[in-house]
Write a protein that holds these residues in place. Structure first.
Motif, PDB file in Angstrom:
ATOM      1  N   ASN A 160       0.859  -1.187   0.000  1.00  0.00           N
ATOM      2  CA  ASN A 160       0.000   0.000   0.000  1.00  0.00           C
ATOM      3  C   ASN A 160       0.891   1.231   0.000  1.00  0.00           C
ATOM      4  O   ASN A 160       1.917   1.273   0.684  1.00  0.00           O
ATOM      5  N   CYS A 163      -0.247   8.847   1.165  1.00  0.00           N
ATOM      6  CA  CYS A 163       0.406  10.123   1.450  1.00  0.00           C
ATOM      7  C   CYS A 163      -0.003  10.518   2.871  1.00  0.00           C
ATOM      8  O   CYS A 163      -1.179  10.809   3.112  1.00  0.00           O
ATOM      9  N   TYR A 164       0.912  10.457   3.791  1.00  0.00           N
ATOM     10  CA  TYR A 164       0.625  10.765   5.194  1.00  0.00           C
ATOM     11  C   TYR A 164       1.710  11.703   5.711  1.00  0.00           C
ATOM     12  O   TYR A 164       2.867  11.605   5.316  1.00  0.00           O
ATOM     13  N   ARG A 165       1.326  12.580   6.639  1.00  0.00           N
ATOM     14  CA  ARG A 165       2.320  13.499   7.223  1.00  0.00           C
ATOM     15  C   ARG A 165       3.171  12.749   8.252  1.00  0.00           C
ATOM     16  O   ARG A 165       2.664  11.900   8.986  1.00  0.00           O
ATOM     17  N   PHE A 192       1.243  10.328  11.020  1.00  0.00           N
ATOM     18  CA  PHE A 192      -0.182  10.565  11.272  1.00  0.00           C
ATOM     19  C   PHE A 192      -1.011   9.442  10.651  1.00  0.00           C
ATOM     20  O   PHE A 192      -1.702   9.628   9.671  1.00  0.00           O
ATOM     21  N   ASN A 200      -7.243   4.800   7.393  1.00  0.00           N
ATOM     22  CA  ASN A 200      -6.264   4.797   6.315  1.00  0.00           C
ATOM     23  C   ASN A 200      -5.576   3.429   6.298  1.00  0.00           C
ATOM     24  O   ASN A 200      -5.617   2.670   7.267  1.00  0.00           O
ATOM     25  N   HIS A 201      -4.983   3.120   5.162  1.00  0.00           N
ATOM     26  CA  HIS A 201      -4.564   1.730   4.963  1.00  0.00           C
ATOM     27  C   HIS A 201      -3.267   1.400   5.688  1.00  0.00           C
ATOM     28  O   HIS A 201      -3.062   0.255   6.102  1.00  0.00           O
ATOM     29  N   ALA A 233      -2.543   9.895  -2.589  1.00  0.00           N
ATOM     30  CA  ALA A 233      -3.534  10.625  -1.791  1.00  0.00           C
ATOM     31  C   ALA A 233      -4.953  10.228  -2.186  1.00  0.00           C
ATOM     32  O   ALA A 233      -5.920  10.820  -1.712  1.00  0.00           O
ATOM     33  N   THR A 234      -5.073   9.237  -3.064  1.00  0.00           N
ATOM     34  CA  THR A 234      -6.390   8.776  -3.516  1.00  0.00           C
ATOM     35  C   THR A 234      -6.759   7.503  -2.768  1.00  0.00           C
ATOM     36  O   THR A 234      -5.922   6.609  -2.605  1.00  0.00           O
ATOM     37  N   GLY A 235      -8.010   7.431  -2.314  1.00  0.00           N
ATOM     38  CA  GLY A 235      -8.471   6.238  -1.617  1.00  0.00           C
ATOM     39  C   GLY A 235      -8.898   5.183  -2.629  1.00  0.00           C
ATOM     40  O   GLY A 235      -9.984   5.269  -3.190  1.00  0.00           O
ATOM     41  N   GLU A 242      -1.596   1.559  -5.248  1.00  0.00           N
ATOM     42  CA  GLU A 242      -1.616   2.936  -5.775  1.00  0.00           C
ATOM     43  C   GLU A 242      -0.547   3.145  -6.849  1.00  0.00           C
ATOM     44  O   GLU A 242      -0.682   4.023  -7.697  1.00  0.00           O
ATOM     45  N   HIS A 330      -1.076  22.561  -0.328  1.00  0.00           N
ATOM     46  CA  HIS A 330      -1.472  21.223  -0.782  1.00  0.00           C
ATOM     47  C   HIS A 330      -2.960  20.921  -0.577  1.00  0.00           C
ATOM     48  O   HIS A 330      -3.396  19.798  -0.783  1.00  0.00           O
ATOM     49  N   ARG A 394     -13.315   7.345   2.076  1.00  0.00           N
ATOM     50  CA  ARG A 394     -13.173   7.956   3.389  1.00  0.00           C
ATOM     51  C   ARG A 394     -13.939   9.259   3.555  1.00  0.00           C
ATOM     52  O   ARG A 394     -14.186   9.693   4.655  1.00  0.00           O
ATOM     53  N   TRP A 395     -14.257   9.948   2.421  1.00  0.00           N
ATOM     54  CA  TRP A 395     -14.592  11.366   2.569  1.00  0.00           C
ATOM     55  C   TRP A 395     -16.064  11.721   2.478  1.00  0.00           C
ATOM     56  O   TRP A 395     -16.537  12.569   3.231  1.00  0.00           O
TER      57      TRP A 395
HETATM   58  C1  LIG Z   1      -0.270  16.395   1.502  1.00  0.00           C
HETATM   59  C2  LIG Z   1      -1.231  15.391   2.097  1.00  0.00           C
HETATM   60  C3  LIG Z   1      -1.061  14.970   3.415  1.00  0.00           C
HETATM   61  C4  LIG Z   1      -1.917  14.000   3.967  1.00  0.00           C
HETATM   62  N1  LIG Z   1      -1.714  13.591   5.250  1.00  0.00           N
HETATM   63  C5  LIG Z   1      -2.458  12.600   5.787  1.00  0.00           C
HETATM   64  C6  LIG Z   1      -2.177  12.110   7.095  1.00  0.00           C
HETATM   65  O1  LIG Z   1      -1.268  12.594   7.765  1.00  0.00           O
HETATM   66  N2  LIG Z   1      -2.923  11.075   7.573  1.00  0.00           N
HETATM   67  C7  LIG Z   1      -3.943  10.527   6.836  1.00  0.00           C
HETATM   68  O2  LIG Z   1      -4.592   9.606   7.313  1.00  0.00           O
HETATM   69  N3  LIG Z   1      -4.251  10.987   5.588  1.00  0.00           N
HETATM   70  C8  LIG Z   1      -3.527  11.995   5.049  1.00  0.00           C
HETATM   71  N4  LIG Z   1      -3.800  12.463   3.783  1.00  0.00           N
HETATM   72  C9  LIG Z   1      -4.899  11.856   3.019  1.00  0.00           C
HETATM   73  C10 LIG Z   1      -4.485  10.495   2.487  1.00  0.00           C
HETATM   74  O3  LIG Z   1      -3.338  10.621   1.662  1.00  0.00           O
HETATM   75  C11 LIG Z   1      -5.605   9.836   1.669  1.00  0.00           C
HETATM   76  O4  LIG Z   1      -6.732   9.639   2.490  1.00  0.00           O
HETATM   77  C12 LIG Z   1      -5.169   8.516   1.053  1.00  0.00           C
HETATM   78  O5  LIG Z   1      -6.260   7.930   0.387  1.00  0.00           O
HETATM   79  C13 LIG Z   1      -4.651   7.553   2.109  1.00  0.00           C
HETATM   80  O6  LIG Z   1      -4.173   6.391   1.481  1.00  0.00           O
HETATM   81  P1  LIG Z   1      -4.747   4.968   1.881  1.00  0.00           P
HETATM   82  O7  LIG Z   1      -6.188   5.002   1.405  1.00  0.00           O
HETATM   83  O8  LIG Z   1      -3.913   3.996   1.140  1.00  0.00           O
HETATM   84  O9  LIG Z   1      -4.601   4.883   3.358  1.00  0.00           O
HETATM   85  C14 LIG Z   1      -2.977  13.443   3.195  1.00  0.00           C
HETATM   86  C15 LIG Z   1      -3.144  13.884   1.874  1.00  0.00           C
HETATM   87  C16 LIG Z   1      -2.284  14.852   1.326  1.00  0.00           C
HETATM   88  C17 LIG Z   1      -2.469  15.283  -0.103  1.00  0.00           C
END
Ligand SMILES: Cc1cc2nc3c(=O)[nH]c(=O)nc-3n(C[C@H](O)[C@H](O)[C@H](O)COP(=O)(O)O)c2cc1C
Length: 499
Positions: A160, A163-165, A192, A200-201, A233-235, A242, A330, A394-395
């Motif tokens: 998987n 995009c996470y901080r 995060f 998140n995954h 950043a796409t679910g 991804e 962003h 998720r949204w």
């Molecule tokens: C710049 C940026 C930062 C992000 N930071 C976080 C974060 O810290 N934690 C989180 O859960 N999602 C964060 N997101 C949203 C996730 O990237 C998004 O929900 C993504 O689908 C998560 O991937 P997953 O579905 O594989 O978990 C962020 C998105 C962007 C564009």
């Protein structure tokens, strides 16, 4: 158009007059940082992307920092080879809907992978000397918000990418006045990994590894071809990759390379690759955290990552961005995938959905291609409201304010949305008040879960701003406004007068 790496995208922005080199000295140290006011100013003037070449209060003097590359919807669409905000998200939604168009990554030899130009072994890792640290406001740690994070499911081995901080612990202040240990400051990050249902995954991978009492390997690729960050950043459904979706968006497979110390492949042209593992039963308290709805969260508990290896390109670039009161850089990188996900989901059930706009403040505007007597049935607008809350991913379920409008209302223009609400809505009859919705996890107006300090339940409002023919009327007054073509023609005719 497909970019090979962030450097290609930077060149594209330069060619379009959208990126400026800044050699004026700017301070990025904790307490005295100039980056938060700079972000605000750039968004007040719809400003360009910047390359910051002369930073003070900075630990890695020779590494320039890219700033505000995605600060407009147009620049974010450029990642997908489009310029219009609508065209970018339509392309995203189209590829998302059709996994047969996705392309598996291409694994190249380490000798051709630029991300391996320089290698730092575990014993030499000292992130305070090696990784750029900049501060934006009152946040405790310095953030990494430029990365994609890759893990493998501990049961199935399926990768998987998200995009996470992340936060760096070097020189970070602790929200409870404690001090991070020397080892944590030299080698550790936190992440995060939120549990916002449906989660998140990476959080799911981490929870499985915890259950098995096993470390979880992780690779963090910083400053990559921006299409890979957009895909991350796409679910997409759990268990799909991804990196394949990114290949579909690019129209060509992503080149990846094997990591040095973990069994994970990363984009070969990343500026930086940080390899390591989540340790079982190790977490860390972080705060304050400047969040994307524009407030500081005091303290949160996050998993700890220990680094085992860092590789990077020769003369690497850093990209720094922050969250604060929207809009900020962003926002659009986050909103475009949310819009694409929702557009794909809604259009598969309701072909009359033409556009979805998620604003930086997370209001959801749904534009239909029909209105009034062309609506398939009375109360169609309310049917669409329910579909947003019931959408996959998720949204949609966290949409606190949704407005549904007809084709004559521009969903990117708040004034037009307001006009539709004022002239097409009766506040009791044409709205749905939902008392038991799911919260956007950082909404400070919703009650917080005492465990993780995040909001779970929220009230929501859906506004059906379509024309109520035939719900209440058999006809509606004629619309009074100039046609767009006539406005353009008069502007052209008087261009020398109205300079
Ligand atoms: C710049 C940026 C930062 C992000 N930071 C976080 C974060 O810290 N934690 C989180 O859960 N999602 C964060 N997101 C949203 C996730 O990237 C998004 O929900 C993504 O689908 C998560 O991937 P997953 O579905 O594989 O978990 C962020 C998105 C962007 C564009």
């Amino acid at each position: 158009m497909a970019f090979n790496d962030m450097r290609d995208y930077i060149q594209h922005l330069k060619d379009k007059g959208q990126l400026i080199d800044v050699n004026t000295e700017l301070n990025v140290a904790r307490e005295t940082t100039e980056l938060q006011p700079l972000m605000r100013h750039l968004h007040n003037i719809a400003g360009p992307a910047l390359m910051l070449n002369n930073l003070s209060g900075y630990n890695t003097k020779d590494i320039p920092v890219l700033f505000n590359p995605y600060g407009t919807r147009e620049r974010t669409s450029m990642i997908l080879g489009e310029e219009g905000a609508f065209d970018g998200k339509v392309k995203h939604a189209k590829v998302l809907t059709d996994p047969s168009s996705w392309l598996k990554p291409n694994c190249i030899d380490a000798s051709s992978a630029s991300c391996k130009d320089v290698k730092i072994e575990k014993k030499e890792i000292d992130i305070g000397k090696q990784l750029p640290h900049v501060w934006f406001g009152k946040e405790g740690p310095s953030y990494i918000t430029n990365a994609i994070v890759i893990t493998k499911d501990p049961e199935t081995g399926i990768p998987n990418t998200g995009c996470y901080r992340l936060t760096q612990l070097w020189n970070a202040s602790h929200p409870n006045g404690e001090v991070y240990s020397e080892e944590e400051q030299r080698k550790c990050l936190s992440i995060f990994a939120f549990w916002n249902p449906p989660g998140n995954h990476i959080g799911l991978h981490w929870a499985k590894a915890q259950e098995m009492n096993k470390p979880l390997e992780v690779a963090i690729a910083c400053v990559v071809d921006p299409v890979i960050q957009l895909a991350s950043a796409t679910g997409i459904p759990f268990g799909m990759d991804e990196m394949d979706f990114a290949g579909g968006l690019k129209g060509t497979p992503v080149d990846v390379v094997k990591c040095e110390t973990v069994d994970i492949e990363v984009p070969a042209s990343a500026e930086w690759v940080l390899e390591g593992k989540f340790l079982p039963n190790r977490d860390v308290t972080i705060g304050p955290h400047s969040n994307p709805v524009g407030y500081y969260d005091d303290a949160q508990l996050f998993p700890l990552i220990e680094l085992d290896c860092i590789t990077h390109r020769k003369d690497p670039i850093w990209y720094a961005t922050m969250e604060m009161e929207p809009p900020f850089d962003h926002n659009y990188m986050a909103c475009l995938p949310m819009e694409g996900e929702l557009l794909s989901d809604l259009q598969s059930k309701i072909p009359e959905v033409k556009d979805v706009v998620v604003t930086p403040n997370l209001s959801y505007f749904i534009q239909l291609s029909v209105d009034g007597p062309q609506k398939p049935h009375p109360e169609f607008g309310k049917h669409v409201l329910h579909a947003v809350w019931g959408a996959s991913g998720r949204w949609g379920r966290t949409a606190k304010v949704i407005v549904v409008v007809g084709p004559d209302v521009n969903p990117y223009d708040l004034s037009e949305i307001e006009w539709a609400i004022q002239t097409r809505v009766q506040p009791i009859t044409d709205t749905i008040m939902n008392k038991s919705g799911q919260a956007f996890l950082m909404d400070p107006s919703a009650t917080k879960d005492p465990g993780h300090g995040i909001a779970l339940q929220s009230e929501q409002i859906g506004i059906d701003a379509t024309i109520k023919v035939f719900e209440r009327f058999t006809s509606y007054p004629e619309y009074s406004n100039a046609k767009a073509d006539d406005v353009a023609a008069i502007a052209e005719k008087l261009k020398d007068v109205l300079k």
